[in-house]
Design a protein around this motif. Sequence first.
Motif, PDB file in Angstrom:
ATOM      1  N   GLN A 216      52.691  45.364  46.205  1.00  0.00           N
ATOM      2  CA  GLN A 216      52.315  45.525  47.640  1.00  0.00           C
ATOM      3  C   GLN A 216      50.876  44.952  47.853  1.00  0.00           C
ATOM      4  N   VAL A 217      49.952  44.811  46.854  1.00  0.00           N
ATOM      5  CA  VAL A 217      48.580  44.781  46.961  1.00  0.00           C
ATOM      6  C   VAL A 217      48.380  43.357  47.527  1.00  0.00           C
ATOM      7  N   LYS A 218      47.496  43.356  48.848  1.00  0.00           N
ATOM      8  CA  LYS A 218      47.143  41.807  49.257  1.00  0.00           C
ATOM      9  C   LYS A 218      45.842  41.894  48.864  1.00  0.00           C
ATOM     10  N   LEU A 219      45.856  40.704  47.885  1.00  0.00           N
ATOM     11  CA  LEU A 219      44.393  40.515  46.974  1.00  0.00           C
ATOM     12  C   LEU A 219      43.438  39.927  48.151  1.00  0.00           C
ATOM     13  N   ASP A 220      43.822  39.609  49.503  1.00  0.00           N
ATOM     14  CA  ASP A 220      42.842  39.134  50.442  1.00  0.00           C
ATOM     15  C   ASP A 220      42.489  40.275  51.366  1.00  0.00           C
ATOM     16  N   ASN A 221      42.864  41.599  51.097  1.00  0.00           N
ATOM     17  CA  ASN A 221      42.738  42.795  51.976  1.00  0.00           C
ATOM     18  C   ASN A 221      43.038  44.065  51.090  1.00  0.00           C
ATOM     19  N   ILE A 222      42.305  44.292  49.942  1.00  0.00           N
ATOM     20  CA  ILE A 222      42.622  45.185  49.227  1.00  0.00           C
ATOM     21  C   ILE A 222      42.365  46.756  49.957  1.00  0.00           C
ATOM     22  N   GLU A 223      43.509  47.594  49.996  1.00  0.00           N
ATOM     23  CA  GLU A 223      43.213  48.798  50.728  1.00  0.00           C
ATOM     24  C   GLU A 223      42.370  49.908  49.861  1.00  0.00           C
ATOM     25  N   CYS A 224      41.928  50.697  50.636  1.00  0.00           N
ATOM     26  CA  CYS A 224      41.209  51.828  49.939  1.00  0.00           C
ATOM     27  C   CYS A 224      41.002  53.132  50.656  1.00  0.00           C
ATOM     28  N   TYR A 225      40.223  53.992  50.179  1.00  0.00           N
ATOM     29  CA  TYR A 225      40.229  55.230  50.828  1.00  0.00           C
ATOM     30  C   TYR A 225      38.590  55.358  51.141  1.00  0.00           C
ATOM     31  N   GLY A 226      37.961  55.399  52.427  1.00  0.00           N
ATOM     32  CA  GLY A 226      36.658  55.654  52.553  1.00  0.00           C
ATOM     33  C   GLY A 226      36.388  57.019  52.366  1.00  0.00           C
ATOM     34  N   ILE A 227      35.366  57.568  51.844  1.00  0.00           N
ATOM     35  CA  ILE A 227      34.948  58.809  51.508  1.00  0.00           C
ATOM     36  C   ILE A 227      33.498  59.177  52.358  1.00  0.00           C
ATOM     37  N   ASN A 228      33.664  60.389  52.972  1.00  0.00           N
ATOM     38  CA  ASN A 228      32.685  60.806  53.793  1.00  0.00           C
ATOM     39  C   ASN A 228      32.768  62.336  53.797  1.00  0.00           C
ATOM     40  N   GLY A 229      32.294  62.864  52.755  1.00  0.00           N
ATOM     41  CA  GLY A 229      32.227  64.462  52.672  1.00  0.00           C
ATOM     42  C   GLY A 229      33.505  65.182  52.379  1.00  0.00           C
ATOM     43  N   GLN A 230      34.378  64.476  51.965  1.00  0.00           N
ATOM     44  CA  GLN A 230      35.987  65.009  51.640  1.00  0.00           C
ATOM     45  C   GLN A 230      35.431  65.821  50.451  1.00  0.00           C
ATOM     46  N   SER A 231      36.447  66.792  49.999  1.00  0.00           N
ATOM     47  CA  SER A 231      36.177  67.635  48.795  1.00  0.00           C
ATOM     48  C   SER A 231      36.685  67.091  47.598  1.00  0.00           C
TER      49      SER A 231
END
Length: 269
Positions: free
Chosen positions: A183-198
């Motif tokens: 499923q990975v699209k190497l021109d737009n690899i997905e991620c999880y932005g982290i901002n204060g999560q536990s």
Amino acid sequence: MNRKLILIPLILLFAVATVRAQKAPDLKVWNNKQCAVVLTYDDAIDVDLDNVIPALDSLNLKGTFYIIGSSPVVYKRLDEWRLAAKHGHELGNHALFHPCDGSLPGRSFVTPDNDRSKYSVSRAVSEIRVNNTLLKAIDGKDKRTFAYPCGDLKIGDVYFYDQLKKDFAGARGVWAGKQTADQVKLDNIECYGINGQSADYMIDLVKKAQQTHTLLVFLFHGVGGGHSINEPLDAHSKLLHYLKDHENDIWIAPMVDVAENISAYQAAK
Ligand SMILES: [Zn+2]
């Protein structure tokens, strides 16, 4: 014997074998582990060098640091970035000036000089290539990945990274998600932005990636301060320790290594 009675077990056997064949994941792409986890840190800020790299180095974990070439932290601490690269961390490309599309809603922070909506495509491409030259002068490497500033993929109607595909092993976006190697699209690899999560939230994401044999990318800015988007030191440390404790099951690597494995895997399909 009734032909049907012979056929039924055969059909069942075939069905079971087919389901098993479909379920067996090809884990070579994840270095023969259950999943891959990539730790990325954006914007070339002091806390990368003061907090993050010492924490990673203490556990011998490698991350990817997306560098804005014009950041004063690059100029002032060049030797430390060089040392980080020598220790196996990736210096990724986050563009020379971090231009973002100022025409989008909520972009009052974008200055006229750094407004990507005013850029030509060739200017955007040239600046990103100049940043690669700068990064090569620091780390001596030809291969690295890109991260879209503000996650903006387009200038007008043009996907500007299309002209940069040969310059990079892949490009990290900002859309949330875990992806299988297919499923990975190497021109737009997905991620999880982290901002204060536990820490529990982040570790739970890792556990889900282990169960689903997916790529999990974390996107951090500040760690223990240094940026308006921030993660406390202790939660970050707990995540690193979970990863270290499970490194036999989890491939923790810089984005460039993971992207190259995915690229080879997808090419072989
Ligand atoms: Zn950024």
